[in-house]
Enzyme design. Structure first.
Site, PDB file in Angstrom:
ATOM      1  N   ARG A 104      -0.435  13.914 -16.604  1.00 20.81           N
ATOM      2  CA  ARG A 104      -1.489  12.273 -16.829  1.00 20.81           C
ATOM      3  C   ARG A 104      -0.713  12.320 -15.297  1.00 20.81           C
ATOM      4  O   ARG A 104      -1.133  11.406 -13.998  1.00 20.81           O
ATOM      5  CB  ARG A 104      -0.505  11.722 -17.635  1.00 20.81           C
ATOM      6  N   LYS A 139      -0.297  -1.714   3.971  1.00 23.06           N
ATOM      7  CA  LYS A 139      -0.781  -2.598   2.880  1.00 23.06           C
ATOM      8  C   LYS A 139      -0.996  -0.824   1.772  1.00 23.06           C
ATOM      9  O   LYS A 139      -2.066  -0.738   1.419  1.00 23.06           O
ATOM     10  CB  LYS A 139      -2.351  -3.167   3.515  1.00 23.06           C
ATOM     11  N   LYS A 171       4.494 -10.455  15.808  1.00 26.16           N
ATOM     12  CA  LYS A 171       3.967 -11.205  15.471  1.00 26.16           C
ATOM     13  C   LYS A 171       4.346 -12.589  15.451  1.00 26.16           C
ATOM     14  O   LYS A 171       5.193 -13.196  16.307  1.00 26.16           O
ATOM     15  CB  LYS A 171       3.853 -10.942  13.733  1.00 26.16           C
ATOM     16  N   GLU A 201       1.081  -8.446  18.816  1.00 30.84           N
ATOM     17  CA  GLU A 201      -0.051  -8.637  18.488  1.00 30.84           C
ATOM     18  C   GLU A 201      -0.775 -10.729  18.718  1.00 30.84           C
ATOM     19  O   GLU A 201      -0.218 -11.228  18.826  1.00 30.84           O
ATOM     20  CB  GLU A 201       0.295  -9.490  16.939  1.00 30.84           C
ATOM     21  N   ASP A 222      -6.153  -9.627  16.741  1.00 23.46           N
ATOM     22  CA  ASP A 222      -6.051  -9.811  15.253  1.00 23.46           C
ATOM     23  C   ASP A 222      -6.890 -11.249  15.129  1.00 23.46           C
ATOM     24  O   ASP A 222      -6.686 -11.818  15.137  1.00 23.46           O
ATOM     25  CB  ASP A 222      -4.781 -10.097  15.017  1.00 23.46           C
TER      26      ASP A 222
END
Length: 287
Positions: A104, A139, A171, A201, A222
Site C-alpha cells: 500500500r 501548495k 508578498k 508579487e 497576482d
C-alpha cells in the site's frame, strides 16, 4: 531524472518520509501470522487507466528502508512513460511478509505522483506552442514537496522555487512590514550578499511600475483580470521575467498564455491532482 533531482539532502528527506509511511502502518500482524518467513510472493504493478507513470524508483527505496535484501525488481516502464490501460509497469519478487506490508505504501506513492504528472501534462499541453512555461507552486502535501515537484517535471511542467531559500518572494505582508516595495527590496539586498533571486508579487499597475524600477529577476501578476494583466505585461521589459498566478485553471490557462508572460503558475497541479489508478497483483510461489 530521479537520481539527478534527488540530491543527498532531498534523498534524506525522502527516506524519512518513507520511514514514516511504513511506521504509521504498524506491524502487519495478519501477514506475519499467515505467511512463514521464507514464503515468497511475486507481484506485477498494472495501470488500470491510460496514465503517465511516476514514482517507480520508490519501489526499491521502500523495500530497502524495510531492510529487505532478498528482492528482485524488473521495471517494465520508466517514469514519464505513458501507459495504456492494463499495461504492466513493474514486476517484483520479495518475501511475502515484506511485500504485503510494502504494497500500500508503494501504490500510494505511485498513484499520487502519477496523478500529479498527469495534471502537469494537461496544463503543459493546454499552452503548448505558446513559449510560456507552466509552473507549480508551494501548495504541496506537507512532507511530499520534493516528490510532487519531481512528478511535475515528469509530466512536462517546471518547478517554481523548491523552498523558501531558492528565491526570495515579496508578498503584501512583507511590503507592509517594510513600508514599500522599494524599502523591502533595499532591506533584502542589504541582508544578503549575494542576494538570492528576487520575485515581487504585484496586484496593481503602480506596484508593477515600482517593481520594474528595482530590476528584480521576476515580477508576479497576482489575481489580475485579463485586461489588467495585459497592461501590466506591457510595462515589464524583456530582461525581467513575468509570471501570472492566482486561481489558474485548465479553462483559463490558454487565455492567460496568449498574453505572453514568461511563466504561469498553478497550484491546482499539485493540490487538486486526481490519483492515477494502479493495482498490484500478487501471487505466491508454489513448491
Amino acid at each position: 531524472m530521479f537520481t539527478s533531482f534527488f540530491n543527498a539532502e532531498r534523498l534524506d528527506m525522502l527516506h524519512r518520509l518513507v520511514d514514516l509511511a511504513l511506521e504509521e502502518d504498524g506491524r502487519d500482524l495478519t501477514s506475519d501470522a499467515l505467511f512463514p518467513p521464507d514464503s515468497l510472493l511475486h507481484a506485477v504493478i498494472v495501470a488500470k487507466e491510460d496514465t503517465i507513470v511516476a514514482g517507480l524508483p520508490l519501489i526499491a527505496i521502500v523495500l530497502d528502508r524495510m531492510h529487505c535484501t532478498e528482492y528482485r525488481i524488473s521495471l517494465l516502464a520508466a517514469d514519464g512513460d505513458v501507459l495504456v490501460r492494463w499495461q504492466k509497469a513493474a514486476r517484483i519478487s520479495a518475501p511475502a511478509r515484506v511485500l504485503l506490508k510494502a504494497e500500500r505504501v508503494i501504490m500510494n506513492f505511485i498513484g499520487h505522483l502519477s496523478g500529479v504528472a498527469n495534471t502537469a501534462r494537461r496544463f503543459a499541453r493546454a499552452i503548448e506552442g505558446t513559449g510560456v512555461r507552466i509552473l507549480d507552486t508551494r501548495k504541496t502535501t506537507p512532507g511530499q514537496r520534493y516528490l510532487e515537484k519531481y512528478a511535475v517535471r515528469t509530466g512536462g511542467g517546471h518547478n517554481h522555487r523548491l523552498n523558501l531559500e531558492d528565491m526570495l518572494m515579496l508578498k503584501d505582508n512583507h511590503i507592509d512590514q517594510a513600508g514599500s516595495i522599494t524599502l523591502a527590496v533595499e532591506a533584502l539586498r542589504r541582508a544578503y550578499d549575494p542576494c538570492p533571486p528576487l520575485e515581487i508579487e504585484c496586484r496593481t499597475l503602480d506596484h508593477v511600475r515600482e517593481a520594474v524600477s528595482l530590476s528584480p529577476q521576476r515580477i508576479m501578476l497576482d489575481n489580475m483580470d485579463l485586461p489588467t494583466a495585459a497592461r501590466a505585461l506591457a510595462l515589464i521589459p524583456a530582461h525581467i521575467e513575468s509570471e501570472i498566478s492566482g486561481n489558474v485553471t485548465l479553462d483559463t490557462v490558454g487565455e492567460l498564455a496568449a498574453l505572453g508572460p514568461t511563466y504561469i503558475s498553478a497550484g491546482a497541479i499539485t493540490h487538486s491532482a486526481a490519483t492515477a489508478d494502479f493495482s498490484m497483483r500478487l501471487h505466491q510461489e508454489r513448491t
